[in-house]
Design a protein around this motif. Structure first.
Motif, mmCIF file in Angstrom:
data_model
loop_
_atom_site.group_PDB
_atom_site.id
_atom_site.type_symbol
_atom_site.label_atom_id
_atom_site.label_comp_id
_atom_site.label_asym_id
_atom_site.label_seq_id
_atom_site.Cartn_x
_atom_site.Cartn_y
_atom_site.Cartn_z
ATOM 1 N N LEU A 179 -1.385 -3.843 14.136
ATOM 2 C CA LEU A 179 -2.431 -4.314 13.226
ATOM 3 C C LEU A 179 -3.742 -3.542 13.384
ATOM 4 C CD1 LEU A 179 -1.907 -8.190 13.365
ATOM 5 C CD2 LEU A 179 -0.993 -6.528 11.731
ATOM 6 N N ILE A 180 -3.788 -2.599 14.298
ATOM 7 C CA ILE A 180 -4.974 -1.755 14.481
ATOM 8 C C ILE A 180 -4.716 -0.441 13.743
ATOM 9 C CG2 ILE A 180 -6.454 -0.577 16.135
ATOM 10 C CD1 ILE A 180 -5.529 -2.705 18.208
ATOM 11 N N VAL A 181 -5.389 -0.259 12.619
ATOM 12 C CA VAL A 181 -5.129 0.884 11.744
ATOM 13 C C VAL A 181 -6.413 1.685 11.574
ATOM 14 C CG1 VAL A 181 -4.312 1.620 9.478
ATOM 15 C CG2 VAL A 181 -3.367 -0.452 10.528
ATOM 16 N N SER A 182 -6.500 2.829 12.244
ATOM 17 C CA SER A 182 -7.697 3.660 12.155
ATOM 18 C C SER A 182 -7.623 4.557 10.925
ATOM 19 C CB SER A 182 -7.852 4.514 13.417
ATOM 20 O OG SER A 182 -6.745 5.388 13.559
ATOM 21 N N GLY A 183 -8.753 5.185 10.602
ATOM 22 C CA GLY A 183 -8.804 6.077 9.455
ATOM 23 C C GLY A 183 -10.236 6.421 9.122
ATOM 24 N N PRO A 184 -10.461 7.314 8.167
ATOM 25 C CA PRO A 184 -11.822 7.695 7.794
ATOM 26 C C PRO A 184 -12.659 6.471 7.418
ATOM 27 C CG PRO A 184 -10.241 9.174 6.781
ATOM 28 C CD PRO A 184 -9.447 8.059 7.401
ATOM 29 N N PRO A 185 -13.901 6.377 7.914
ATOM 30 C CA PRO A 185 -14.747 5.206 7.631
ATOM 31 C C PRO A 185 -15.398 5.285 6.251
ATOM 32 C CG PRO A 185 -15.923 6.726 9.044
ATOM 33 C CD PRO A 185 -14.544 7.314 8.852
ATOM 34 N N SER A 186 -14.560 5.421 5.225
ATOM 35 C CA SER A 186 -15.031 5.597 3.856
ATOM 36 C C SER A 186 -14.246 4.697 2.916
ATOM 37 C CB SER A 186 -14.839 7.055 3.429
ATOM 38 O OG SER A 186 -13.454 7.390 3.449
ATOM 39 N N ARG A 187 -14.683 4.640 1.680
ATOM 40 C CA ARG A 187 -13.977 3.820 0.689
ATOM 41 C C ARG A 187 -12.548 4.332 0.495
ATOM 42 N NH1 ARG A 187 -16.932 0.819 -4.106
ATOM 43 N NH2 ARG A 187 -15.166 -0.362 -4.973
ATOM 44 N N ALA A 188 -12.413 5.647 0.362
ATOM 45 C CA ALA A 188 -11.077 6.228 0.220
ATOM 46 C C ALA A 188 -10.229 5.947 1.454
ATOM 47 C CB ALA A 188 -11.178 7.735 -0.017
ATOM 48 N N GLY A 189 -10.863 6.017 2.635
ATOM 49 C CA GLY A 189 -10.153 5.724 3.876
ATOM 50 C C GLY A 189 -9.663 4.293 3.921
ATOM 51 N N GLY A 190 -10.465 3.367 3.404
ATOM 52 C CA GLY A 190 -10.067 1.966 3.382
ATOM 53 C C GLY A 190 -8.881 1.719 2.464
ATOM 54 N N ALA A 191 -8.894 2.378 1.291
ATOM 55 C CA ALA A 191 -7.786 2.220 0.348
ATOM 56 C C ALA A 191 -6.493 2.751 0.942
ATOM 57 C CB ALA A 191 -8.114 2.942 -0.957
ATOM 58 N N GLU A 192 -6.586 3.870 1.660
ATOM 59 C CA GLU A 192 -5.402 4.454 2.286
ATOM 60 C C GLU A 192 -4.913 3.587 3.443
ATOM 61 O OE1 GLU A 192 -2.900 6.514 4.951
ATOM 62 O OE2 GLU A 192 -4.972 6.023 5.473
ATOM 63 N N ALA A 193 -5.850 3.055 4.214
ATOM 64 C CA ALA A 193 -5.483 2.250 5.383
ATOM 65 C C ALA A 193 -4.796 0.950 4.989
ATOM 66 C CB ALA A 193 -6.722 1.959 6.229
ATOM 67 N N VAL A 194 -5.275 0.316 3.922
ATOM 68 C CA VAL A 194 -4.668 -0.966 3.547
ATOM 69 C C VAL A 194 -3.246 -0.770 3.034
ATOM 70 C CG1 VAL A 194 -5.361 -1.169 1.100
ATOM 71 C CG2 VAL A 194 -5.226 -3.210 2.531
ATOM 72 N N ALA A 195 -2.941 0.410 2.509
ATOM 73 C CA ALA A 195 -1.567 0.691 2.104
ATOM 74 C C ALA A 195 -0.651 0.655 3.322
ATOM 75 C CB ALA A 195 -1.497 2.055 1.417
ATOM 76 N N ARG A 196 -1.142 1.193 4.440
ATOM 77 C CA ARG A 196 -0.360 1.153 5.678
ATOM 78 C C ARG A 196 -0.257 -0.268 6.213
ATOM 79 N NH1 ARG A 196 -3.090 4.854 9.711
ATOM 80 N NH2 ARG A 196 -4.864 5.002 8.281
ATOM 81 N N VAL A 197 -1.358 -1.018 6.088
ATOM 82 C CA VAL A 197 -1.370 -2.405 6.558
ATOM 83 C C VAL A 197 -0.329 -3.234 5.813
ATOM 84 C CG1 VAL A 197 -2.738 -4.527 6.527
ATOM 85 C CG2 VAL A 197 -3.765 -2.408 7.356
ATOM 86 N N LEU A 198 -0.261 -3.043 4.491
ATOM 87 C CA LEU A 198 0.650 -3.848 3.680
ATOM 88 C C LEU A 198 2.111 -3.447 3.844
ATOM 89 C CD1 LEU A 198 -1.473 -4.102 0.403
ATOM 90 C CD2 LEU A 198 -1.189 -5.840 2.185
#
Length: 349
Positions: free
Chosen positions: A220-239
């Protein structure tokens, strides 16, 4: 005793060129070929030479130059724009002007802009360091007696002042809030894992998970770029996680906005299907749809405190390092929705 200042003659001797050639390089003249220019520039870097275009300022104390350098790592993040506004509020009223520059997380760019600011005789520097910045990168400034205040990201071992937020406590409060709403699977999303800020916020996440009696799942710990695009990409991995979470505490508000974008792209609605908590409380947080629950850092206030600390050191004529840790608070808005049952939020995307 201080080291003798490097001169144009020293540069010329080390590079095997004339003094006039070095002067032409400093002036950016097209009369110098690229090979010679590169050789002279390399020698200047190796010897730590700083060319001050405001030569008259060399006869004055640094505190009379009336220029404050402000260097941030990501000006596309609204947080840093607000930070700069806070700095400007203070320095402008004190009769100073700020030179603002963005590094886009590039160490090379950071070195270039700081060198340029020194050439213009800055009185002091406020910086949010690029990734990978080390104490050695700040040593030339500190050694030259130029006051430095590091904001947002601390630099271990640097003899510079710092103004940071209580990262650990902020994420702790966010996780605790989500747990109080009934969430059992809470993710921590975004941020570069090789930064001190990430480590501090992750520590707050781990502490809160344990305190709330929730199982700690490293997935459940998903790192990535601290940006809007990074958040969109990270939540895809989360889901994509088999037993996917129902909520997330995000590294910052930019990531949180991206998480909301990513949820909608998959047919899920923030607040209704998945709870989201940000960190920073930028201006857009309260007007977002849904309005973002977040950890308020007060970016403008942080900028004001950094500027006040820098001016204090400039006026004192010495740079005695001080560390300020700003308190944070949870601001509850709409993005976490109502208390849930374990089944809510796990529908198929």
């Amino acid at each position: 005793m201080s080291k003798r200042r490097v001169t144009v003659i020293d540069i010329a001797r080390a590079a095997g060129v004339s003094k006039s050639t070095v002067s032409l390089v400093l002036q950016g003249s097209s009369l110098v070929n690229d090979g010679t220019r590169a050789k002279v520039s390399a020698v200047m870097r190796d010897l730590g030479y700083v060319y001050n275009r405001g030569a008259a300022n060399l006869r004055q104390s640094a505190s009379k130059s009336k220029i404050i350098g402000v260097v941030v790592n990501d000006l596309t993040n609204g947080f840093f724009a607000e930070l700069a506004v806070g700095v400007d509020m203070v320095v402008q009223s004190a009769g100073f002007v700020q030179f603002l520059s963005n590094t886009s997380e590039s160490l090379d760019r950071q070195r270039e802009v700081i060198a340029s600011m020194r050439e213009h005789g800055i009185s002091g520097l406020i910086m949010s360091p690029a990734r990978g910045t080390e104490a050695a990168d700040l040593k030339p400034l500190v050694g030259a007696g130029i006051p430095v205040v590091v904001a947002v990201r601390n630099v271990s071992g640097a003899k510079a002042s710092s103004v940071i937020s209580d990262n650990r406590e902020g994420v702790f409060a966010g996780v605790k809030h989500l747990a109080s709403l009934g969430h059992r699977r809470i993710a921590f999303v975004g941020g570069f894992s090789d930064t001190a800020v990430f480590e501090e916020r992750l520590a707050g996440y781990r502490d809160a998970i344990e305190t709330c009696g929730l199982p700690l799942d490293e997935e459940l710990i998903v790192s990535g770029p601290p940006s809007r695009a990074g958040g969109a990409e990270a939540v895809a991995r989360v889901l994509s996680i088999a037993d996917r979470p129902t909520a997330a505490v995000c590294f910052n508000d930019a990531v949180a906005f991206g998480v909301c974008d990513g949820l909608r792209a998959r047919g899920l609605e923030p607040a209704r299907d998945f709870a989201v908590v940000g960190f920073d409380d930028v201006i857009e947080a309260k007007t977002a749809v849904p309005a973002l629950t977040t950890i308020s850092v007060d970016p403008q206030g942080m900028g004001r405190r950094a500027a006040q600390l820098l001016l204090k050191q400039i006026n004192a004529g010495k740079a005695e390092p001080e560390a300020i840790v700003s308190s944070v608070r949870l601001v509850v808005r709409e993005s976490c929705g109502r208390p849930i049952h374990d089944t809510i939020g796990r529908k198929e995307a």
